[in-house]
Design a protein around this motif. Structure first.
Motif, PDB file in Angstrom:
ATOM      1  N   LEU A   1       0.642  -1.305  -0.114  1.00  0.00           N
ATOM      2  CA  LEU A   1       0.275  -0.386   0.036  1.00  0.00           C
ATOM      3  C   LEU A   1       1.279   1.443  -0.138  1.00  0.00           C
ATOM      4  O   LEU A   1       0.241   1.816  -0.802  1.00  0.00           O
ATOM      5  CB  LEU A   1      -0.995   0.023   1.193  1.00  0.00           C
ATOM      6  CG  LEU A   1      -2.175  -0.429   0.386  1.00  0.00           C
ATOM      7  CD1 LEU A   1      -2.925  -0.800   2.242  1.00  0.00           C
ATOM      8  CD2 LEU A   1      -2.949  -0.278   0.066  1.00  0.00           C
ATOM      9  N   SER A   2       1.477   1.069   1.125  1.00  0.00           N
ATOM     10  CA  SER A   2       3.111   2.071   0.579  1.00  0.00           C
ATOM     11  C   SER A   2       3.994   1.764  -0.324  1.00  0.00           C
ATOM     12  O   SER A   2       4.280   1.970  -1.303  1.00  0.00           O
ATOM     13  CB  SER A   2       3.169   2.978   2.367  1.00  0.00           C
ATOM     14  OG  SER A   2       4.433   3.672   2.096  1.00  0.00           O
TER      15      SER A   2
ATOM     16  N   PRO B   1      -8.685  14.265  -6.931  1.00  0.00           N
ATOM     17  CA  PRO B   1      -9.207  14.428  -5.102  1.00  0.00           C
ATOM     18  C   PRO B   1      -9.316  13.020  -4.408  1.00  0.00           C
ATOM     19  O   PRO B   1     -10.249  12.105  -6.107  1.00  0.00           O
ATOM     20  CB  PRO B   1     -10.402  15.424  -5.283  1.00  0.00           C
ATOM     21  CG  PRO B   1     -10.317  15.895  -6.426  1.00  0.00           C
ATOM     22  CD  PRO B   1      -9.701  15.668  -7.439  1.00  0.00           C
ATOM     23  N   VAL B   2      -9.620  12.301  -4.230  1.00  0.00           N
ATOM     24  CA  VAL B   2      -9.794  11.123  -3.066  1.00  0.00           C
ATOM     25  C   VAL B   2     -10.880  10.820  -3.139  1.00  0.00           C
ATOM     26  O   VAL B   2     -11.650  11.350  -2.158  1.00  0.00           O
ATOM     27  CB  VAL B   2      -9.345  11.269  -1.563  1.00  0.00           C
ATOM     28  CG1 VAL B   2      -9.377   9.490  -1.356  1.00  0.00           C
ATOM     29  CG2 VAL B   2      -7.434  10.941  -2.214  1.00  0.00           C
ATOM     30  N   GLU B   3     -11.450  10.055  -3.990  1.00  0.00           N
ATOM     31  CA  GLU B   3     -12.953   9.855  -4.004  1.00  0.00           C
ATOM     32  C   GLU B   3     -12.806   8.482  -3.216  1.00  0.00           C
ATOM     33  O   GLU B   3     -14.064   8.368  -2.868  1.00  0.00           O
ATOM     34  CB  GLU B   3     -12.570   9.140  -5.353  1.00  0.00           C
ATOM     35  CG  GLU B   3     -14.336   8.857  -6.288  1.00  0.00           C
ATOM     36  CD  GLU B   3     -14.006   7.662  -7.749  1.00  0.00           C
ATOM     37  OE1 GLU B   3     -14.432   9.123  -9.205  1.00  0.00           O
ATOM     38  OE2 GLU B   3     -14.070   7.278  -7.684  1.00  0.00           O
ATOM     39  N   GLY B   4     -12.750   7.941  -2.180  1.00  0.00           N
ATOM     40  CA  GLY B   4     -12.575   7.116  -1.711  1.00  0.00           C
ATOM     41  C   GLY B   4     -11.493   6.262  -1.338  1.00  0.00           C
ATOM     42  O   GLY B   4     -10.355   6.379  -2.100  1.00  0.00           O
ATOM     43  N   TYR B   5     -11.542   5.321  -0.623  1.00  0.00           N
ATOM     44  CA  TYR B   5     -10.535   4.039  -0.360  1.00  0.00           C
ATOM     45  C   TYR B   5     -10.852   2.709  -0.917  1.00  0.00           C
ATOM     46  O   TYR B   5      -9.965   1.767  -0.376  1.00  0.00           O
ATOM     47  CB  TYR B   5     -10.116   4.250   1.081  1.00  0.00           C
ATOM     48  CG  TYR B   5      -9.813   5.837   1.860  1.00  0.00           C
ATOM     49  CD1 TYR B   5      -8.395   6.317   2.275  1.00  0.00           C
ATOM     50  CD2 TYR B   5     -10.937   6.031   2.402  1.00  0.00           C
ATOM     51  CE1 TYR B   5      -8.670   7.631   1.663  1.00  0.00           C
ATOM     52  CE2 TYR B   5      -9.994   7.725   3.247  1.00  0.00           C
ATOM     53  CZ  TYR B   5      -9.241   7.765   2.693  1.00  0.00           C
ATOM     54  OH  TYR B   5      -8.587   9.294   3.158  1.00  0.00           O
ATOM     55  N   GLU B   6     -11.843   2.669  -1.659  1.00  0.00           N
ATOM     56  CA  GLU B   6     -11.730   1.285  -1.966  1.00  0.00           C
ATOM     57  C   GLU B   6     -11.266   1.075  -3.324  1.00  0.00           C
ATOM     58  O   GLU B   6     -10.870   2.187  -4.115  1.00  0.00           O
ATOM     59  CB  GLU B   6     -13.843   0.771  -2.332  1.00  0.00           C
ATOM     60  CG  GLU B   6     -14.304   0.834  -1.008  1.00  0.00           C
ATOM     61  CD  GLU B   6     -14.702   3.000  -0.243  1.00  0.00           C
ATOM     62  OE1 GLU B   6     -13.939   3.438  -1.094  1.00  0.00           O
ATOM     63  OE2 GLU B   6     -14.388   2.667   0.691  1.00  0.00           O
TER      64      GLU B   6
ATOM     65  N   VAL C   1     -10.990   6.511  -7.155  1.00  0.00           N
ATOM     66  CA  VAL C   1      -9.890   7.311  -8.336  1.00  0.00           C
ATOM     67  C   VAL C   1      -8.739   7.878  -6.979  1.00  0.00           C
ATOM     68  O   VAL C   1      -9.185   7.917  -5.577  1.00  0.00           O
ATOM     69  CB  VAL C   1     -10.175   8.273  -9.063  1.00  0.00           C
ATOM     70  CG1 VAL C   1      -8.871   9.935  -8.839  1.00  0.00           C
ATOM     71  CG2 VAL C   1     -11.381   8.399 -10.145  1.00  0.00           C
ATOM     72  N   ASN C   2      -7.786   8.206  -7.369  1.00  0.00           N
ATOM     73  CA  ASN C   2      -6.531   8.667  -5.857  1.00  0.00           C
ATOM     74  C   ASN C   2      -6.846   7.737  -4.884  1.00  0.00           C
ATOM     75  O   ASN C   2      -6.555   8.982  -3.862  1.00  0.00           O
ATOM     76  CB  ASN C   2      -6.679  10.192  -5.630  1.00  0.00           C
ATOM     77  CG  ASN C   2      -5.490  10.107  -5.616  1.00  0.00           C
ATOM     78  OD1 ASN C   2      -3.894   9.237  -5.107  1.00  0.00           O
ATOM     79  ND2 ASN C   2      -5.386  12.102  -5.862  1.00  0.00           N
ATOM     80  N   ARG C   3      -7.493   6.629  -4.491  1.00  0.00           N
ATOM     81  CA  ARG C   3      -7.281   6.229  -3.273  1.00  0.00           C
ATOM     82  C   ARG C   3      -6.559   6.063  -2.620  1.00  0.00           C
ATOM     83  O   ARG C   3      -6.362   6.120  -0.657  1.00  0.00           O
ATOM     84  CB  ARG C   3      -7.757   4.519  -3.279  1.00  0.00           C
ATOM     85  CG  ARG C   3      -6.946   3.582  -4.307  1.00  0.00           C
ATOM     86  CD  ARG C   3      -7.451   2.477  -4.438  1.00  0.00           C
ATOM     87  NE  ARG C   3      -6.632   1.427  -5.374  1.00  0.00           N
ATOM     88  CZ  ARG C   3      -5.735   0.272  -4.560  1.00  0.00           C
ATOM     89  NH1 ARG C   3      -5.497  -0.244  -3.058  1.00  0.00           N
ATOM     90  NH2 ARG C   3      -4.572   0.311  -5.217  1.00  0.00           N
ATOM     91  N   LEU C   4      -4.781   6.033  -2.893  1.00  0.00           N
ATOM     92  CA  LEU C   4      -3.979   6.475  -1.969  1.00  0.00           C
ATOM     93  C   LEU C   4      -3.287   7.269  -1.969  1.00  0.00           C
ATOM     94  O   LEU C   4      -2.459   8.137  -1.498  1.00  0.00           O
ATOM     95  CB  LEU C   4      -2.611   5.639  -2.975  1.00  0.00           C
ATOM     96  CG  LEU C   4      -3.034   4.108  -2.980  1.00  0.00           C
ATOM     97  CD1 LEU C   4      -2.508   3.267  -4.465  1.00  0.00           C
ATOM     98  CD2 LEU C   4      -3.354   2.975  -2.028  1.00  0.00           C
ATOM     99  N   ALA C   5      -4.181   8.349  -2.494  1.00  0.00           N
ATOM    100  CA  ALA C   5      -3.923   9.790  -1.862  1.00  0.00           C
ATOM    101  C   ALA C   5      -2.457  10.288  -2.835  1.00  0.00           C
ATOM    102  O   ALA C   5      -1.515  11.102  -1.351  1.00  0.00           O
ATOM    103  CB  ALA C   5      -3.992  10.426  -0.914  1.00  0.00           C
ATOM    104  N   GLY C   6      -2.072   9.838  -3.823  1.00  0.00           N
ATOM    105  CA  GLY C   6      -0.606  10.453  -4.627  1.00  0.00           C
ATOM    106  C   GLY C   6      -0.853  12.235  -4.987  1.00  0.00           C
ATOM    107  O   GLY C   6      -1.950  12.087  -6.325  1.00  0.00           O
ATOM    108  N   TYR C   7      -1.071  12.750  -4.159  1.00  0.00           N
ATOM    109  CA  TYR C   7      -0.997  14.361  -5.508  1.00  0.00           C
ATOM    110  C   TYR C   7       0.587  14.672  -6.242  1.00  0.00           C
ATOM    111  O   TYR C   7       0.181  15.723  -7.171  1.00  0.00           O
ATOM    112  CB  TYR C   7      -0.827  15.254  -4.388  1.00  0.00           C
ATOM    113  CG  TYR C   7      -2.145  14.983  -3.145  1.00  0.00           C
ATOM    114  CD1 TYR C   7      -3.538  15.161  -4.177  1.00  0.00           C
ATOM    115  CD2 TYR C   7      -2.603  13.749  -1.780  1.00  0.00           C
ATOM    116  CE1 TYR C   7      -4.864  14.842  -3.251  1.00  0.00           C
ATOM    117  CE2 TYR C   7      -3.240  13.906  -1.330  1.00  0.00           C
ATOM    118  CZ  TYR C   7      -4.739  14.473  -2.074  1.00  0.00           C
ATOM    119  OH  TYR C   7      -6.186  14.202  -1.886  1.00  0.00           O
TER     120      TYR C   7
END
Ligand SMILES: Cc1cc2nc3c(=O)[nH]c(=O)nc-3n(C[C@H](O)[C@H](O)[C@H](O)COP(=O)(O)O)c2cc1C
Length: 192
Positions: free
Chosen positions: A109-110, A137-142, A146-152
């Motif tokens: 995950l990381s 933007p993070v749409e959710g964590y499933e 989109v961007n579930r791992l919060a990479g900016y």
């Protein structure tokens, strides 16, 4: 007509799936062309990557998207071999003012993906390129979000060991990066 080139290494095909998604997103923007340039081990001789045809595609592009799996918390060695070859372009600042963006894939995950993205960014800065973030933007964590791992800084994607297909959410994130860099390239060329 903006031309986007996507240069990447992929050992087992996951990063390749992301590269395809970036291309799909880019070509979804009217008038954009996207070229996939895959780094292969056969092009690395005595530790140095060499492929004149691939290099001329990168030189012709308005935007270059860089992709590599995360190996030991950084670039794959095959990708680094390409980066080192790009020092020949750096000497002439041949990619100055081209747009750049990045993506990485890992098993965990990381898995220290941030470190890989920072490496991609530093390389782009050395070349005097202009970095484009995914701005997704993070749409959710499933897995389908989109961007579930919060990479900016760039696209982060993750597939567990033994699973071939990259998740829909990670593909959609990569496609959004492709669309964004294509739109940015059109705007950059227009000067507005
Ligand atoms: C040499 C090596 C080092 C790796 N190091 C990491 C790591 O630091 N973190 C991680 O999450 N996964 C690590 N992995 C797993 C890869 O990130 C994973 O296999 C890769 O992203 C799959 O992408 P690909 O199919 O495009 O090769 C490593 C794999 C290899 C072969």
């Amino acid at each position: 007509m903006p031309a986007v080139a996507i240069i990447y290494f992929s050992g087992q095909g996951h990063t390749h799936q992301l590269a395809e998604a970036v291309a799909e997103g880019a070509t979804g923007v009217a008038g954009t062309t996207a070229e996939l340039v895959r780094i292969v081990g056969e092009d690395i001789v005595n530790g140095r990557w060499k492929n004149a045809d691939a290099m001329s595609k990168l030189n012709a592009a308005d935007a270059i998207v860089f992709g590599t799996p995360t190996y030991m918390g950084g670039y794959a060695a095959q990708f680094k071999a390409f980066i080192d070859t790009s020092s020949e372009v750096w000497m002439k600042q041949g990619w100055k003012d081209k747009l750049a963006a990045g993506f990485t894939h890992s098993q965990n995950l990381s898995g220290d993906k941030q470190s890989t993205l920072i490496g991609l960014w530093v390389n782009a800065m050395q070349h005097g390129m202009v970095w484009v973030s995914p701005a997704a933007p993070v749409e959710g964590y499933e897995a389908d979000k989109v961007n579930r791992l919060a990479g900016y800084a760039g696209v982060m994607a993750q597939t567990p060991w033994g699973t071939e297909r990259v998740s829909d959410g990670d593909r959609r994130t990569a496609a959004l990066l492709g669309a964004r860099i294509a739109e940015a390239a059109a705007r950059w060329a227009k000067g507005t």
